[in-house]
Every structure is written in C-alpha cells, then in structure tokens.
Motif scaffolding. Structure first.
Motif, short mmCIF file in Angstrom:
data_model
loop_
_atom_site.label_atom_id
_atom_site.label_comp_id
_atom_site.label_asym_id
_atom_site.label_seq_id
_atom_site.Cartn_x
_atom_site.Cartn_y
_atom_site.Cartn_z
N LEU A 116 13.94 -13.62 57.54
CA LEU A 116 15.15 -13.56 58.36
C LEU A 116 16.28 -12.85 57.62
O LEU A 116 17.07 -12.13 58.23
CB LEU A 116 15.58 -14.97 58.76
CG LEU A 116 14.69 -15.68 59.79
CD1 LEU A 116 15.12 -17.11 59.96
CD2 LEU A 116 14.72 -14.95 61.11
N ARG A 120 18.53 -9.62 58.82
CA ARG A 120 19.99 -9.65 58.82
C ARG A 120 20.56 -8.50 58.01
O ARG A 120 21.50 -7.83 58.45
CB ARG A 120 20.48 -10.98 58.26
CG ARG A 120 21.98 -11.07 58.11
CD ARG A 120 22.42 -12.45 57.69
NE ARG A 120 23.86 -12.50 57.45
CZ ARG A 120 24.55 -13.62 57.30
NH1 ARG A 120 23.94 -14.78 57.39
NH2 ARG A 120 25.85 -13.58 57.09
N ILE A 180 14.06 -9.25 70.23
CA ILE A 180 15.33 -9.67 69.63
C ILE A 180 16.38 -8.69 70.11
O ILE A 180 16.19 -7.47 70.01
CB ILE A 180 15.29 -9.66 68.09
CG1 ILE A 180 14.22 -10.60 67.55
CG2 ILE A 180 16.66 -10.03 67.50
CD1 ILE A 180 14.02 -10.50 66.05
N VAL A 182 20.44 -7.44 69.89
CA VAL A 182 21.50 -7.45 68.88
C VAL A 182 22.67 -6.63 69.39
O VAL A 182 22.48 -5.57 69.99
CB VAL A 182 21.02 -6.82 67.55
CG1 VAL A 182 22.06 -7.03 66.45
CG2 VAL A 182 19.67 -7.35 67.14
N ASP A 216 15.67 -14.09 69.89
CA ASP A 216 17.01 -14.28 69.35
C ASP A 216 17.98 -13.27 69.95
O ASP A 216 17.58 -12.21 70.44
CB ASP A 216 17.01 -14.13 67.82
CG ASP A 216 18.14 -14.88 67.13
OD1 ASP A 216 19.02 -15.43 67.83
OD2 ASP A 216 18.14 -14.92 65.89
N CYS A 218 21.39 -11.71 68.28
CA CYS A 218 22.19 -11.68 67.05
C CYS A 218 23.47 -10.89 67.29
O CYS A 218 23.47 -9.89 68.00
CB CYS A 218 21.41 -11.04 65.90
SG CYS A 218 19.84 -11.86 65.52
N SER A 227 23.55 -15.95 64.92
CA SER A 227 22.24 -15.97 65.55
C SER A 227 22.19 -17.09 66.57
O SER A 227 22.42 -18.26 66.24
CB SER A 227 21.15 -16.20 64.49
OG SER A 227 19.95 -16.66 65.08
N SER A 229 19.55 -18.20 67.95
CA SER A 229 18.40 -19.03 67.59
C SER A 229 18.76 -20.02 66.47
O SER A 229 18.48 -21.21 66.57
CB SER A 229 17.23 -18.15 67.14
OG SER A 229 16.12 -18.92 66.75
N ASP A 230 19.39 -19.51 65.40
CA ASP A 230 19.77 -20.38 64.29
C ASP A 230 20.75 -21.47 64.73
O ASP A 230 20.73 -22.59 64.21
CB ASP A 230 20.39 -19.57 63.15
CG ASP A 230 19.37 -18.78 62.38
OD1 ASP A 230 18.17 -18.94 62.64
OD2 ASP A 230 19.78 -17.97 61.52
#
Length: 237
Positions: A116, A120, A180, A182, A216, A218, A227, A229-230
């Motif tokens: 991860l 990032r 994902i 972003v 995700d 981001c 994030s 997800s985080d």
C-alpha cells in the motif's frame, strides 16, 4: 564517528576526507546513510565558487523548503538561485521522473495490495504536485496486478466531472476485475468532500452491476493522502 565541520563543507568535496565524500560514502555505507543534501549533491555534480555541491544542495533545500518544493519549482525559480541554471534543473527533474517511473514499473510487476505504501508513493509522485484536478483509474486484474493507470478526467482547480458510465466502459475494455480510483485536491486538504462521498457511492453501486469491485477511492494532496478503504468508508456508503 568523525563529522565534517560545517565550515569545511564549503570547500571543494575533493578536499574532504575520502569517507565523507558523498559518492564514496554511498559506496561504502549505502544510499540510506546520505542526507538529502548529500544525495542531491551527487546529481548536481559540482558546486560553485565558495560553495561545495553539498553546500549548494543544502541552500536549495532550505530555500524551497525540502525536496518536494524543489522538484515542484519551475526553471525560472531554479535559475534565480546562485550557481543554478537550466541544466541543473533538468538533472533534478530527470531524477524525479526516474523515481516516478520506477514506482510505476514496480506496481506493474507485482500485486498492488502487497504494498500500500508503494501505491501511495506512486500516486503522490504522479499527481500530488499538479495545480489542477485530475481523476485516475487504476485497472487491476484478478490477482490485483496493475493493468493500466489511466487519466480519465481532468478539471479545474477545484472541480472534476466524473462519469460512472465512462469508467465502466473503460474497465470492461481492459477486462478489469477490480478498480482503484484516485483524484487530487490541489488546495492541499485530502479529506473527502460530500461530493467525493457521493460519487464513490454511485460508482461502487454502478460497478457492482458489472461484477467489478471498487477496491478504493484515494485522494492525494501535496502533503496528504486519504483512502476510503483505510477509513472504512467503502462498506458504509
């Protein structure tokens, strides 16, 4: 451990003790042993009269408030600094671009979610410094390996139009199993807006109809990262 005196750092590096010269220090102790200024000095290659390459590098890092500010500086800003010119600016930009491409190559070579932090770092390097907002899609295969990173939409400094139908079309064209998404916040605050939450919910729902998982969403800022997800928001939207 012997430290090179601050006043001696202005002398030519060739006059320093061998073990303290940046290239030799890197060879003997590894890149991690070098300071930011020492690493930058290797790219600058030479200082100017009265300043070693390390001293010049430290002046640049101080003036631009660190590495990020330095790589974001344009040619005109760099050339205003004593001892700097277009060629040295080009060397810095080339070094930065090599790092960015290395990160992207690494993502393509392995499972995205095995690192991860690597994802990032790649996203920060790719869009964290942009003055305008962009929206990226990272298309993944069934093993979470990166198929492609595509810039799908581009907007003004604070607004990007997102079209779920277009995202679905591009995902299906690449036979992606998951995705994902972003985007960046040029203003510097990575926290999601209500509009960010809404588009995430709409996209998650739309992708579910074609059996593609949204892994995700981001948000990247110059010195921040968020994030969904985080933060545990994907399942709650």
């Amino acid at each position: 451990m012997v430290i090179v005196a601050r006043e001696s750092q202005h002398r030519p590096i060739s006059s320093w003790p061998k073990a303290h010269q940046p290239r030799e220090k890197l060879r003997l102790q590894g890149a991690n042993s070098l300071s930011d200024a020492e690493l930058l000095a290797i790219f600058l290659r030479a200082g100017v009269k009265g300043k070693s390459a390390v001293s010049l590098a430290q002046d640049l890092l101080t003036q631009f408030q660190g590495i990020q500010g330095l790589v974001n500086a344009n040619t005109e800003d760099i050339c205003k600094c004593f001892g700097m010119g277009p060629s040295k600016w080009a060397q810095i930009q080339a070094a930065y671009e090599l790092v960015r491409r290395c990160l992207q190559e690494s993502l393509c070579a392995g499972a995205v979610f095995s690192s991860l932090l690597q994802v990032r770092e790649f996203l920060q390097a790719k869009i964290g410094r942009l003055p305008h907002e962009v929206f990226l899609c990272l298309y993944l295969d069934s093993s979470n390996r990166l198929i492609e990173c595509q810039e799908l939409f581009r907007g003004s400094i604070d607004r990007t139009a997102i079209y779920p139908r277009e995202i679905i079309k591009e995902s299906l064209a690449r036979n992606a199993s998951s995705l994902i998404v972003v985007h960046n916040h040029p203003g510097g605050n990575p926290l999601p807006s209500p509009q960010d939450e809404l588009i995430t919910k709409d996209l998650q729902e739309a992708l579910s109809w074609v059996d593609i998982e949204l892994l995700d969403h981001c948000i990247v800022a110059g010195h921040g990262f968020f994030s969904f997800s985080d933060a545990g928001l994907l399942n709650r939207l």
